[in-house]
Design a protein around this motif. Structure first.
Motif, PDB file in Angstrom:
ATOM      1  N   MET A   1      53.373  39.103  48.189  1.00  0.00           N
ATOM      2  CA  MET A   1      52.575  40.284  47.919  1.00  0.00           C
ATOM      3  C   MET A   1      51.320  40.241  48.793  1.00  0.00           C
ATOM      4  O   MET A   1      50.625  39.236  48.856  1.00  0.00           O
ATOM      5  CB  MET A   1      52.206  40.304  46.442  1.00  0.00           C
ATOM      6  CG  MET A   1      51.614  41.581  46.000  1.00  0.00           C
ATOM      7  SD  MET A   1      51.542  41.567  44.198  1.00  0.00           S
ATOM      8  CE  MET A   1      51.011  43.213  43.969  1.00  0.00           C
ATOM      9  N   ALA A   2      51.018  41.329  49.464  1.00  0.00           N
ATOM     10  CA  ALA A   2      49.881  41.401  50.374  1.00  0.00           C
ATOM     11  C   ALA A   2      48.566  41.506  49.603  1.00  0.00           C
ATOM     12  O   ALA A   2      48.520  42.037  48.497  1.00  0.00           O
ATOM     13  CB  ALA A   2      50.027  42.601  51.289  1.00  0.00           C
ATOM     14  N   GLU A   3      47.534  40.994  50.224  1.00  0.00           N
ATOM     15  CA  GLU A   3      46.195  41.079  49.638  1.00  0.00           C
ATOM     16  C   GLU A   3      45.653  42.501  49.831  1.00  0.00           C
ATOM     17  O   GLU A   3      45.841  43.097  50.884  1.00  0.00           O
ATOM     18  CB  GLU A   3      45.253  40.101  50.348  1.00  0.00           C
ATOM     19  CG  GLU A   3      45.448  38.664  49.951  1.00  0.00           C
ATOM     20  CD  GLU A   3      44.948  38.404  48.547  1.00  0.00           C
ATOM     21  OE1 GLU A   3      43.834  38.841  48.207  1.00  0.00           O
ATOM     22  OE2 GLU A   3      45.683  37.762  47.796  1.00  0.00           O
ATOM     23  N   PRO A   4      44.945  43.046  48.831  1.00  0.00           N
ATOM     24  CA  PRO A   4      44.332  44.365  49.013  1.00  0.00           C
ATOM     25  C   PRO A   4      43.170  44.282  50.000  1.00  0.00           C
ATOM     26  O   PRO A   4      42.563  43.224  50.181  1.00  0.00           O
ATOM     27  CB  PRO A   4      43.844  44.732  47.615  1.00  0.00           C
ATOM     28  CG  PRO A   4      43.779  43.465  46.857  1.00  0.00           C
ATOM     29  CD  PRO A   4      44.758  42.519  47.495  1.00  0.00           C
ATOM     30  N   ASP A   5      42.861  45.406  50.657  1.00  0.00           N
ATOM     31  CA  ASP A   5      41.733  45.471  51.585  1.00  0.00           C
ATOM     32  C   ASP A   5      40.413  45.268  50.846  1.00  0.00           C
ATOM     33  O   ASP A   5      39.471  44.703  51.376  1.00  0.00           O
ATOM     34  CB  ASP A   5      41.704  46.819  52.304  1.00  0.00           C
ATOM     35  CG  ASP A   5      42.953  47.050  53.141  1.00  0.00           C
ATOM     36  OD1 ASP A   5      43.560  46.058  53.589  1.00  0.00           O
ATOM     37  OD2 ASP A   5      43.315  48.224  53.336  1.00  0.00           O
ATOM     38  N   PHE A   6      40.350  45.751  49.615  1.00  0.00           N
ATOM     39  CA  PHE A   6      39.145  45.637  48.789  1.00  0.00           C
ATOM     40  C   PHE A   6      39.570  45.625  47.333  1.00  0.00           C
ATOM     41  O   PHE A   6      40.488  46.339  46.942  1.00  0.00           O
ATOM     42  CB  PHE A   6      38.210  46.827  49.029  1.00  0.00           C
ATOM     43  CG  PHE A   6      37.007  46.842  48.140  1.00  0.00           C
ATOM     44  CD1 PHE A   6      35.898  46.080  48.433  1.00  0.00           C
ATOM     45  CD2 PHE A   6      36.990  47.603  46.986  1.00  0.00           C
ATOM     46  CE1 PHE A   6      34.789  46.091  47.607  1.00  0.00           C
ATOM     47  CE2 PHE A   6      35.891  47.626  46.151  1.00  0.00           C
ATOM     48  CZ  PHE A   6      34.786  46.871  46.467  1.00  0.00           C
ATOM     49  N   SER A   7      38.920  44.796  46.545  1.00  0.00           N
ATOM     50  CA  SER A   7      39.184  44.752  45.120  1.00  0.00           C
ATOM     51  C   SER A   7      37.906  44.353  44.386  1.00  0.00           C
ATOM     52  O   SER A   7      37.242  43.406  44.785  1.00  0.00           O
ATOM     53  CB  SER A   7      40.295  43.739  44.815  1.00  0.00           C
ATOM     54  OG  SER A   7      40.532  43.691  43.435  1.00  0.00           O
ATOM     55  N   ALA A   8      37.558  45.107  43.361  1.00  0.00           N
ATOM     56  CA  ALA A   8      36.401  44.785  42.525  1.00  0.00           C
ATOM     57  C   ALA A   8      36.833  44.894  41.074  1.00  0.00           C
ATOM     58  O   ALA A   8      37.352  45.928  40.648  1.00  0.00           O
ATOM     59  CB  ALA A   8      35.244  45.731  42.815  1.00  0.00           C
ATOM     60  N   ARG A   9      36.638  43.833  40.328  1.00  0.00           N
ATOM     61  CA  ARG A   9      36.999  43.816  38.904  1.00  0.00           C
ATOM     62  C   ARG A   9      35.744  43.882  38.049  1.00  0.00           C
ATOM     63  O   ARG A   9      34.659  43.629  38.515  1.00  0.00           O
ATOM     64  CB  ARG A   9      37.774  42.547  38.582  1.00  0.00           C
ATOM     65  CG  ARG A   9      39.115  42.513  39.242  1.00  0.00           C
ATOM     66  CD  ARG A   9      39.812  41.196  38.941  1.00  0.00           C
ATOM     67  NE  ARG A   9      41.070  41.143  39.635  1.00  0.00           N
ATOM     68  CZ  ARG A   9      42.238  41.137  39.023  1.00  0.00           C
ATOM     69  NH1 ARG A   9      42.302  41.141  37.718  1.00  0.00           N
ATOM     70  NH2 ARG A   9      43.348  41.100  39.722  1.00  0.00           N
ATOM     71  N   GLY A  10      35.939  44.195  36.789  1.00  0.00           N
ATOM     72  CA  GLY A  10      34.804  44.263  35.865  1.00  0.00           C
ATOM     73  C   GLY A  10      33.959  45.505  36.073  1.00  0.00           C
ATOM     74  O   GLY A  10      32.761  45.497  35.846  1.00  0.00           O
ATOM     75  N   VAL A  11      34.585  46.595  36.506  1.00  0.00           N
ATOM     76  CA  VAL A  11      33.877  47.839  36.811  1.00  0.00           C
ATOM     77  C   VAL A  11      34.036  48.809  35.636  1.00  0.00           C
ATOM     78  O   VAL A  11      35.138  49.032  35.158  1.00  0.00           O
ATOM     79  CB  VAL A  11      34.449  48.482  38.093  1.00  0.00           C
ATOM     80  CG1 VAL A  11      33.753  49.795  38.393  1.00  0.00           C
ATOM     81  CG2 VAL A  11      34.338  47.529  39.260  1.00  0.00           C
TER      82      VAL A  11
END
Length: 100
Positions: A1-11
């Motif tokens: 599975m490819a890594e996302p270009d951007f990821s932010a959790r806890g939003v």
């Protein structure tokens, strides 16, 4: 599975007048921006070229206003919110550039 270009959790993701999730995720992957719940269910998504992001004078510190598919969402990252909001805008710009 490819890594996302951007990821932010806890939003915190809100669509006026209510909160949709307090610990959601913003993900930019394969030319799309997706808003996800804390369980990974998609709230909304759109191609990066059709997403508008900005900071409004009435928004809380660190909050970003995003417009996807005609709906406005207030995105408030947890810790270090202002830096992560700036990172989101930069990642969106970069993803738009990579599309071409």
């Amino acid at each position: 599975m490819a890594e996302p270009d951007f990821s932010a959790r806890g939003v915190r993701i809100e669509r006026w007048p209510r909160s949709l999730t307090r610990a959601g995720e913003i993900r930019i992957e394969d030319g799309r921006l997706a808003l996800l719940t804390s369980y990974g269910r998609e709230i909304d998504s759109a191609p990066v070229g059709r997403v508008r992001v900005g900071r409004r004078w009435f928004a809380a510190p660190g909050a970003t206003i995003a417009k996807l598919n005609g709906a406005r969402y207030r995105l408030t990252p947890g810790r270090n919110g202002r830096a992560r909001a700036r990172t989101l805008a930069e990642a969106l710009r970069k993803a738009r550039g990579n599309r071409d």
